[in-house]
Scaffold this active site. Sequence first.
Site, PDB file in Angstrom:
ATOM      1  N   ASP A  94      -4.301  -6.476   8.059  1.00 37.28           N
ATOM      2  CA  ASP A  94      -3.438  -5.634   7.215  1.00 37.28           C
ATOM      3  C   ASP A  94      -3.066  -4.396   8.025  1.00 37.28           C
ATOM      4  OD1 ASP A  94      -1.945  -4.656   5.200  1.00 37.28           O
ATOM      5  OD2 ASP A  94      -3.574  -4.451   3.754  1.00 37.28           O
ATOM      6  N   ALA A  95      -1.958  -4.516   8.735  1.00 41.84           N
ATOM      7  CA  ALA A  95      -1.578  -3.543   9.758  1.00 41.84           C
ATOM      8  C   ALA A  95      -0.322  -2.771   9.363  1.00 41.84           C
ATOM      9  CB  ALA A  95      -1.325  -4.278  11.070  1.00 41.84           C
ATOM     10  N   LYS A  96       0.561  -3.418   8.603  1.00 45.33           N
ATOM     11  CA  LYS A  96       1.840  -2.825   8.183  1.00 45.33           C
ATOM     12  C   LYS A  96       2.588  -2.235   9.374  1.00 45.33           C
ATOM     13  CE  LYS A  96       0.287  -2.186   3.423  1.00 45.33           C
ATOM     14  NZ  LYS A  96      -1.144  -2.499   3.499  1.00 45.33           N
ATOM     15  N   ARG A  97       2.603  -2.990  10.492  1.00 45.67           N
ATOM     16  CA  ARG A  97       3.285  -2.550  11.696  1.00 45.67           C
ATOM     17  C   ARG A  97       4.768  -2.879  11.623  1.00 45.67           C
ATOM     18  NH1 ARG A  97      -1.477  -0.727  11.982  1.00 45.67           N
ATOM     19  NH2 ARG A  97      -2.680  -0.783  13.899  1.00 45.67           N
TER      20      ARG A  97
ATOM     21  N   ASP B  99       0.922   3.390   4.404  1.00 46.29           N
ATOM     22  CA  ASP B  99       0.163   2.476   3.545  1.00 46.29           C
ATOM     23  C   ASP B  99      -0.100   3.208   2.236  1.00 46.29           C
ATOM     24  OD1 ASP B  99      -1.709   0.472   2.608  1.00 46.29           O
ATOM     25  OD2 ASP B  99      -2.037  -0.071   4.695  1.00 46.29           O
TER      26      ASP B  99
END
Lengths: 274, 274
Positions: A94-97, B99
């Site tokens: 879960d990096a949301k890059r 996030d």
Amino acid sequence: MTAAELTEQIFKKKSFLCVGLDTDLEKIPTYLLSEKDPVFSFNKAIIDATHQYCVAYKPNLAFYEAIGVDGFKALKKTIEYLHSEYPEIYTIADAKRGDIGNTSRMYAKAYLEDLGFDSITVAPYMGRDSVEPFLEFTNKHTILLALTSNQGAFDFQTKNLENEELYKEVIKTSLTYKNAENLMYVVGATKAEFLQEIRKIVPESFLLVPGVGAQGGSLEEVCQYGITKNVGLLVNSSRKIIYASDSSNFAEIAAARAESLQVQMADELTKLSS
Amino acid sequence: MTAAELTEQIFKKKSFLCVGLDTDLEKIPTYLLSEKDPVFSFNKAIIDATHQYCVAYKPNLAFYEAIGVDGFKALKKTIEYLHSEYPEIYTIADAKRGDIGNTSRMYAKAYLEDLGFDSITVAPYMGRDSVEPFLEFTNKHTILLALTSNQGAFDFQTKNLENEELYKEVIKTSLTYKNAENLMYVVGATKAEFLQEIRKIVPESFLLVPGVGAQGGSLEEVCQYGITKNVGLLVNSSRKIIYASDSSNFAEIAAARAESLQVQMADELTKLSS
């Protein structure tokens, strides 16, 4: 792991639970802090106790980056432990890059290749060439933020973009990306009514649903609007499971929480086949 | 570092150049690979040679994450080196994070507090509560992606969101966030004509402009539309400077490239005062 293999695991375990490993040194039982690698010790105990009730684990990288070099080492040990002990488990970074093409490629290499995660969460703001480098990996998935579970989701995601809400435009546009078959989507459970809309656009895709548990959101509603004949759902719970207790039997109590969600999921799967 | 202190440095050095430390083991001179920490050796050489021509350095974290634990160590050594040897330099963690609130807080802690960067780039897709945790830090800046320099920027950013382009809505909305005075914005130089529009919304804010150099974009045009009486610009160049040569005198050649940009910038600053 392919989506078909993930589906197989879901039916086998009667669970579409993903456990979020948001491991925070300030929240884990204090007696673990004297261990050499408290983050890994905590993760290992949680995994050993809960793996039978879930099909996926999702470490949120922020929690590991916050501890620096030791955090990165703990993350590596955790994913290696999952690969060696529970190879049937699906893993999500879960990096949301998301960055310009050559930079997204570095992130993709780091998480999908070097660490060997099955999937990674990616933010869509920078568009096609920031997402496609992640999609190039065979049997790996890119989980695109569509509609997130936080209040800030209403700042932009639900606003109309050329007569359609941004989150819908994101999903529709992503379907034109190269290797779009490797896409999944993050859809917050706090907005289950939106799931119906999303299923009109992606009737088959896997949706990663955070926000059941601590962030609110009902499993029943998620299933009502989001489930497909192949399930197509991964429902995540982090804090409600892993921080259920800070006593020495925290892992057992986490397992009980996970089991309770698994039992509800088994029920939903029964409805599906009836 | 405050924005006023950054401005002071800009006038003192007659430069608003930011050098991007996108350090890639496949692109640095091969003879460095036998060193104990090739990434830090490369960064140190580039910094020692170019610091007089620039006011900021911006490591893109993807390049460090791609090397795992060693990459994180090299990043830490690089920022510590900057703090101890060149404390007048402004530092940017090019992370493009974002996030849900409690998770953004972990990222903010990691980069603004523990590593002590002056600023971090943040993606706006998840809205207010994903950005505000970064804004809480005094004398630190959150550099929000507004209009990026890649082709994918046209997927969503330039589309109309309720009668206004998304990137404009992002900037306008961000001004209502708590501690909005700590915001700066990423604006791609490949779209210099948009700078005029952006200056109508944020006439004073610092803009971080990538995409001069390898990604195209003209410094003159950026200044024409983007410069303010306090400059308000950080123009980044990464590959064009740091990979100008792969010979043993790569740092000198990088310095020459940086100097050439600095000279152009000094010219632009002269226009400003005339």
